[in-house]
Design a protein around this motif. Sequence first.
Motif, PDB file in Angstrom:
ATOM      1  N   TRP A   1       3.642  16.403  41.738  1.00  0.00           N
ATOM      2  CA  TRP A   1       3.809  17.232  43.396  1.00  0.00           C
ATOM      3  C   TRP A   1       4.513  16.422  44.180  1.00  0.00           C
TER       4      TRP A   1
ATOM      5  N   THR B   1       9.746  17.907  48.951  1.00  0.00           N
ATOM      6  CA  THR B   1      11.287  17.849  49.130  1.00  0.00           C
ATOM      7  C   THR B   1      11.799  18.718  50.249  1.00  0.00           C
TER       8      THR B   1
ATOM      9  N   ARG C   1       7.022  20.679  45.568  1.00  0.00           N
ATOM     10  CA  ARG C   1       7.732  21.174  44.035  1.00  0.00           C
ATOM     11  C   ARG C   1       6.872  20.406  43.111  1.00  0.00           C
ATOM     12  N   SER C   2       6.391  21.062  42.050  1.00  0.00           N
ATOM     13  CA  SER C   2       5.564  20.625  40.970  1.00  0.00           C
ATOM     14  C   SER C   2       6.624  20.560  39.755  1.00  0.00           C
ATOM     15  N   LYS C   3       5.994  19.587  38.744  1.00  0.00           N
ATOM     16  CA  LYS C   3       6.789  19.293  37.549  1.00  0.00           C
ATOM     17  C   LYS C   3       5.824  18.718  36.450  1.00  0.00           C
TER      18      LYS C   3
ATOM     19  N   CYS D   1       1.256  18.440  50.351  1.00  0.00           N
ATOM     20  CA  CYS D   1       2.075  18.502  49.263  1.00  0.00           C
ATOM     21  C   CYS D   1       1.026  17.855  47.986  1.00  0.00           C
TER      22      CYS D   1
END
Length: 184
Positions: free
Chosen positions: A76, A79, A84-86, A178
């Motif tokens: 996480w 931004t 945002r997670s990836k 986050c």
Amino acid sequence: MRNAVVAVAMVMLCTSVAHTDVRPQRDFNLQRFAGRWYRVGLAYDSASFVPYRDKLKASLGVVTAQANGNVNLTMWDATPAGCRSKTYYYEKTNIPGQFTYFSTRHNMVKDITVVDTNYSEYALVLKHKIFHREYTQVALYGRTQRLRADIIQKFKAFASMRGFPREAILTPPPAENCPPSSSG
């Protein structure tokens, strides 16, 4: 022509030797390594990254060991557009503590090496690949967002030994909310 071939071979040999001096954590144990990690340090000297250095925040990752020895890493990142997670999929190699993954951003396979960890407090991780130039990134992960000064110093010394200039070795502040409190 022969001189050009010899020169290219020498450059390739020198660059591969530079990376071979990095060894993974001795007796690396993936099960102990799995779990929650904060990226609290980053050494990265890409010119395209320079404008973002001041905006970087510590990020949270969760390492999930797979039964086959591979790893899923969900990160996480805070931004400007929000949290945002990836998920990254790391494939094991025949050397414990070394993995490869396919970078969709660069459209190529990169190497990941867990260089040093005590499993309960910190981990030093090296990401490496050679393409237009040698691409290296050093990350410091912690089980908490704040680590002891001697661990931070160890990270900075390791990154300096890898050739990173002082301004490229970062210890960003923690990200707020986050991932959001209900995640991760």
